[in-house]
Design a protein around this motif. Structure first.
Motif, short mmCIF file in Angstrom:
data_model
loop_
_atom_site.label_atom_id
_atom_site.label_comp_id
_atom_site.label_asym_id
_atom_site.label_seq_id
_atom_site.Cartn_x
_atom_site.Cartn_y
_atom_site.Cartn_z
N GLN A 46 -21.97 67.01 35.39
CA GLN A 46 -21.43 68.14 36.03
C GLN A 46 -20.21 67.79 36.91
O GLN A 46 -19.46 68.81 37.13
N ASN A 91 -21.48 75.26 36.88
CA ASN A 91 -22.52 74.51 36.38
C ASN A 91 -23.75 75.41 36.15
O ASN A 91 -24.80 75.11 35.55
N SER A 92 -23.43 76.80 36.31
CA SER A 92 -24.48 78.00 35.99
C SER A 92 -24.22 78.49 34.64
O SER A 92 -25.15 79.28 34.32
N ASN A 101 -26.62 89.29 46.89
CA ASN A 101 -25.71 88.30 46.28
C ASN A 101 -24.43 88.60 46.73
O ASN A 101 -23.71 87.53 47.19
N THR A 148 -25.43 64.39 37.10
CA THR A 148 -24.45 64.86 38.08
C THR A 148 -23.12 64.32 37.72
O THR A 148 -22.12 64.84 38.21
N ARG A 194 -17.94 73.55 46.58
CA ARG A 194 -19.37 73.87 46.03
C ARG A 194 -19.59 75.01 45.48
O ARG A 194 -20.27 75.40 44.54
N GLN A 195 -18.83 76.04 45.98
CA GLN A 195 -18.64 77.45 45.23
C GLN A 195 -18.31 77.21 43.75
O GLN A 195 -18.93 77.84 42.96
N GLN A 196 -17.40 76.52 43.62
CA GLN A 196 -16.82 76.14 42.06
C GLN A 196 -17.99 75.50 41.45
O GLN A 196 -17.86 75.77 40.19
N TRP A 197 -18.43 74.44 42.01
CA TRP A 197 -19.48 73.73 41.42
C TRP A 197 -20.73 74.56 40.84
O TRP A 197 -21.09 74.40 39.70
N LEU A 198 -21.26 75.66 41.72
CA LEU A 198 -22.29 76.36 41.42
C LEU A 198 -21.82 77.52 40.30
O LEU A 198 -22.48 77.71 39.20
N ALA A 199 -20.49 77.78 40.46
CA ALA A 199 -20.07 78.81 39.21
C ALA A 199 -19.90 78.09 37.91
O ALA A 199 -20.20 78.52 37.22
N SER A 252 -21.89 86.41 49.19
CA SER A 252 -20.60 85.89 48.86
C SER A 252 -19.54 86.36 49.75
O SER A 252 -18.69 85.56 49.90
#
Length: 245
Positions: free
Chosen positions: A16, A243-244, A190, A13, A236-241, A194
């Motif tokens: 990330q 770390n994916s 998806n 974490t 959160r959106q940036q986190w997912l983008a 979004s």
């Protein structure tokens, strides 16, 4: 002790988080969340008579706002490029027009916001009346950009809903077509999620420039909560983008 410290410092974490905060957008959304939380807390404290504590949070809010303006230097060109790219691709006319207008609205907003920053740090010394006009124009363009973004979201959501309905109602017989339809549906779902996510952000954020311009009279407490929610959603959106990848 060293083993426990290593587990904390090297925890996935933490790694990330550093990855997200290594991006300009990630840092901006985190600073924005802190800025609007400070705005809410300053209002809350001052409204209950704690003026000294409230002033401390007001100062933090102001400095974070100024820091974010510095981070956004050069960003108007990004929105101008996005508007030009949107004009060059084939797309549904309504969505294309609203995309271009949205990007031009943000271009105008951030261009004027740069002048607000330059005046705040005394790089330029505008007259108070001129500085007020610049700030109002920045908020007008910001409001315009969000309103076009909301319109774009409505148009895109309607189109996606129609495409999903058509695919779900199609009777496919040939072998392999069901798999193709399922893949297309996943893509549409998806895109729909979004679009809804951005639509919620816009519906909350629109009140901030509207209040700055005097079109509404929401207090700093409400605006602070709205800004905090949308900042965390975007973070959160940036986190997912990030770390994916």
């Amino acid at each position: 002790m060293s083993s426990a410290a290593s587990q904390v410092i090297l925890h996935p974490t933490v790694s990330q988080s550093l990855k997200v905060l290594g991006t300009t957008l990630g840092r901006d959304k985190l600073y924005r969340a802190a800025q609007y939380f400070a705005r809410f807390l300053a209002w809350y404290l001052i409204s209950r008579g704690h003026k000294i504590e409230g002033a401390r949070w007001n100062a933090l809010k102001s400095h974070l706002a100024l820091a974010r303006k510095l981070m956004r230097l050069g960003k108007p060109i990004e929105h101008l490029q996005a508007a030009l790219r949107a004009a060059q691709v084939a797309a549904e006319p309504g969505e294309q027009i609203t995309t271009i207008c949205r990007q031009l609205g943000y271009f105008g907003y951030l261009t004027y916001d740069t002048l607000v920053w330059a005046n705040a740090i005394k790089f330029f010394n505008f007259k108070p009346s001129t500085a007020g006009k610049i700030s109002k124009n920045a908020n007008r363009f910001w409001l315009t950009g969000i309103l076009f973004s909301i319109t774009h979201g409505l148009l895109k959501a309607g189109r996606l809903a129609n495409e999903v309905k058509k695919l779900q109602g199609a009777h496919l017989i040939e072998k392999g077509q069901d798999a193709d339809r399922d893949a297309k549906l996943r893509t549409l779902f998806n895109a729909r999620d979004s679009t809804r996510h951005q639509f919620i952000i816009d519906l909350l954020d629109v009140w901030i420039p509207a209040s700055n311009l005097g079109y509404t009279n929401l207090n700093d407490g409400v605006l602070g909560i709205f800004g905090l929610i949308t900042s965390l959603m975007a973070f959160r959106q940036q986190w997912l983008a990030v770390n994916s990848k």
